[in-house]
Design a protein around this motif. Structure first.
Motif, PDB file in Angstrom:
ATOM      1  N   PRO A  21       2.198   5.601  -2.978  1.00 12.33           N
ATOM      2  CA  PRO A  21       2.721   6.667  -2.122  1.00 12.33           C
ATOM      3  C   PRO A  21       4.087   6.278  -1.562  1.00 12.33           C
ATOM      4  O   PRO A  21       4.304   5.126  -1.172  1.00 12.33           O
ATOM      5  N   LEU A  22       4.984   7.247  -1.516  1.00 11.50           N
ATOM      6  CA  LEU A  22       6.346   6.997  -1.075  1.00 11.50           C
ATOM      7  C   LEU A  22       6.671   7.813   0.170  1.00 11.50           C
ATOM      8  O   LEU A  22       6.314   8.992   0.260  1.00 11.50           O
ATOM      9  N   VAL A  23       7.363   7.171   1.110  1.00  7.88           N
ATOM     10  CA  VAL A  23       7.952   7.853   2.256  1.00  7.88           C
ATOM     11  C   VAL A  23       9.449   7.603   2.166  1.00  7.88           C
ATOM     12  O   VAL A  23       9.893   6.484   1.939  1.00  7.88           O
ATOM     13  N   ASP A  52       0.831  -1.205   0.000  1.00 12.02           N
ATOM     14  CA  ASP A  52       0.000   0.000   0.000  1.00 12.02           C
ATOM     15  C   ASP A  52       0.868   1.258   0.000  1.00 12.02           C
ATOM     16  O   ASP A  52       0.465   2.291  -0.538  1.00 12.02           O
ATOM     17  N   ILE A  53       2.029   1.145   0.624  1.00 18.37           N
ATOM     18  CA  ILE A  53       2.923   2.291   0.733  1.00 18.37           C
ATOM     19  C   ILE A  53       4.362   1.780   0.742  1.00 18.37           C
ATOM     20  O   ILE A  53       4.642   0.679   1.226  1.00 18.37           O
ATOM     21  N   ILE A  54       5.280   2.563   0.187  1.00 12.93           N
ATOM     22  CA  ILE A  54       6.685   2.176   0.096  1.00 12.93           C
ATOM     23  C   ILE A  54       7.511   3.153   0.929  1.00 12.93           C
ATOM     24  O   ILE A  54       7.392   4.369   0.765  1.00 12.93           O
ATOM     25  N   LEU A 111       3.402   4.748  11.661  1.00 14.94           N
ATOM     26  CA  LEU A 111       2.096   4.190  11.323  1.00 14.94           C
ATOM     27  C   LEU A 111       1.053   5.294  11.190  1.00 14.94           C
ATOM     28  O   LEU A 111       0.228   5.286  10.261  1.00 14.94           O
ATOM     29  N   THR A 112       1.103   6.271  12.084  1.00 17.35           N
ATOM     30  CA  THR A 112       0.201   7.420  11.990  1.00 17.35           C
ATOM     31  C   THR A 112       0.438   8.185  10.687  1.00 17.35           C
ATOM     32  O   THR A 112      -0.512   8.594   9.994  1.00 17.35           O
ATOM     33  N   LEU A 113       1.701   8.364  10.321  1.00  7.98           N
ATOM     34  CA  LEU A 113       2.043   9.059   9.086  1.00  7.98           C
ATOM     35  C   LEU A 113       1.529   8.295   7.871  1.00  7.98           C
ATOM     36  O   LEU A 113       0.927   8.886   6.956  1.00  7.98           O
ATOM     37  N   TYR A 114       1.747   6.991   7.835  1.00  5.15           N
ATOM     38  CA  TYR A 114       1.260   6.173   6.719  1.00  5.15           C
ATOM     39  C   TYR A 114      -0.256   6.318   6.572  1.00  5.15           C
ATOM     40  O   TYR A 114      -0.787   6.456   5.453  1.00  5.15           O
ATOM     41  N   GLU A 115      -0.957   6.254   7.700  1.00  6.78           N
ATOM     42  CA  GLU A 115      -2.427   6.346   7.665  1.00  6.78           C
ATOM     43  C   GLU A 115      -2.879   7.695   7.142  1.00  6.78           C
ATOM     44  O   GLU A 115      -3.855   7.777   6.367  1.00  6.78           O
ATOM     45  N   VAL A 168       6.126  12.962  -8.194  1.00  4.89           N
ATOM     46  CA  VAL A 168       6.074  11.782  -7.343  1.00  4.89           C
ATOM     47  C   VAL A 168       5.362  12.107  -6.028  1.00  4.89           C
ATOM     48  O   VAL A 168       5.558  13.174  -5.448  1.00  4.89           O
ATOM     49  N   ASN A 169       4.516  11.184  -5.583  1.00  2.00           N
ATOM     50  CA  ASN A 169       3.805  11.326  -4.306  1.00  2.00           C
ATOM     51  C   ASN A 169       4.769  10.943  -3.189  1.00  2.00           C
ATOM     52  O   ASN A 169       4.829   9.797  -2.752  1.00  2.00           O
TER      53      ASN A 169
END
Length: 417
Positions: free
Chosen positions: A119-121, A96-98, A402-406, A176-177
């Motif tokens: 979405p990328l972090v 879901d997220i990288i 986890l809060t950031l990903y959400e 890029v997101n």
């Protein structure tokens, strides 16, 4: 939620261990987390090694452009031009997220990022993501514009390799997101001032660690296990390539130790070094020195920290400074320079000492200040452990991620922190 961490490796260096610790912390919170790496050293089945031919060829081939600059300095510089197979592999895993970590040395091509369509972090373990190829800027500020005239390449051309790398990033990453996570306030400020990341959301989340592994251990027991003397105060210095990487500051620590040796401390102190083997040619450090070699195991590292009376982290630049946070969590005070990421870890005269950058006399003074008073040293030890539990526990870090990903997956875009 499925999270995928991209990292060149998993546990063999500081950035890799940081990624692996976050991965483990997320799993403890019940999050589905995997790592995709080129080099796997752990036995964790949720860490996946990418073994394609391109992945194996990348490290030696990716450095070819650097041959144009035979006089360049020894600092790491990554052009990241060689093709990879990560788009296909990530698609198969379907996260879901990288979360990107340290992905240099040919692992991830710059042009691959927009192909992920997720979405990328990006957790900043060094400065490479927003520079023209160097991992740390030293005294250069060209990253604030468009690089070129790179001092690390010893280039006098505005259209050098660093400009080419910068332009590729600028072109490829426009849409890029991407959310950026800095590990210290200093790194966040650098990212915000960069031409590549200045318009992105930038958060600050310190690196975490397992405070049950990095914990208080009886000093006598630790020294017995490591075959270290019981009747001396032990000064610890350690890093990957501890004595050869100038960014780690050994060249500043050396004269500080020699100064201490000549001022009455010679018979009271001994030095412990990890991350470096015994040198072929002896170095006069002013004290009897114990070289422990390269250590990657958390339990062994915790023993080393616990055996020491003070840890010295004389780095010139650090994105964070895990050696300092690990030491504090084991109850060992830290002496460092009041600069870069270490300012967020060491609380001056509460859990250690922050010396004036880069004054050798003040570094030596800090070591003495920590060690000379028994009652004060005990208070520093207590405060060090409290800092580790309060600020660097892996579950605290994982919850913030986890809060950031959400928020990202839910479309929330609060202001920068």
């Amino acid at each position: 939620m499925k999270v995928l961490h991209l990292s060149t490796s998993d546990v063999d260096n500081g950035g890799a261990r940081a990624a692996y610790r976050l991965h483990q912390g997320l799993q403890l919170l019940g999050c589905s987390s995997q790592m995709l790496v080129r080099a796997k050293f752990s036995h964790e089945n949720t860490v996946i090694a990418e073994k394609s031919l391109l992945t194996k060829l990348a490290p030696p081939i990716s450095s070819f452009p650097l041959r144009i600059y035979p006089q360049r300095n020894s600092a790491m510089f990554s052009p990241q031009w060689f093709p990879d197979v990560l788009e296909r592999r990530v698609k198969q895993l379907n996260p879901d997220i990288i979360n990107l970590h340290w992905v240099c040395n040919g692992y991830l091509q710059i042009e691959t990022l927009p192909k992920f369509s997720k979405p990328l972090v990006w957790t900043l373990h060094d400065m490479w993501p927003f520079t023209g190829g160097c991992d740390y800027i030293r005294d250069c500020e060209n990253f604030k514009e468009s690089c070129g005239n790179c001092p690390q390449l010893l280039s006098r051309s505005p259209w050098d390799l660093s400009r080419w790398v910068w332009q590729r990033k600028h072109k490829s990453w426009k849409n890029v997101n991407l959310t950026v996570v800095a590990t210290s306030s200093w790194m966040a400020d650098c990212a915000r001032s960069s031409s590549l990341f200045q318009h992105l959301r930038i958060e600050t989340i310190p690196l975490g660690l397992d405070t049950e592994k990095y914990r208080l251990i009886d000093k006598q027991v630790a020294r017995n296990l490591l075959n270290l003397p019981q009747d001396k105060q032990l000064v610890l210095f350690g890093a990957v390539n501890a004595t050869s990487d100038r960014r780690k500051g050994f060249q500043l620590l050396l004269p500080a130790l020699q100064q201490l040796s000549s001022s009455g401390w010679q018979d009271r102190l001994e030095l412990v070094v990890f991350g470096s083997s015994t040198p072929e040619q002896s170095i006069d450090l002013g004290f009897n020195t114990h070289y422990l070699g390269f250590v990657h195991d958390d339990i062994a590292l915790a023993l080393i920290y616990a055996a020491a009376d003070v840890a010295i982290v004389p780095s010139i630049q650090e994105a964070f400074g895990q050696t300092a946070s690990e030491s504090l969590s084991c109850g060992t005070p830290v002496v460092a320079f009041n600069t870069t990421g270490l300012k967020d870890i060491v609380d001056h005269k509460k859990n250690g000492y922050l010396a004036t950058p880069f004054e050798i006399e003040d570094l030596a003074k800090g070591i003495v200040w920590v060690l000379e008073d028994v009652e004060r040293h005990q208070k520093l030890q207590d405060s060090a452990r409290e800092t580790g539990l309060r600020d660097f526990a892996s579950k605290i870090q994982a919850r913030r991620y986890l809060t950031l990903y959400e928020e990202i997956l839910g479309g929330s875009k609060p202001g920068r922190t």
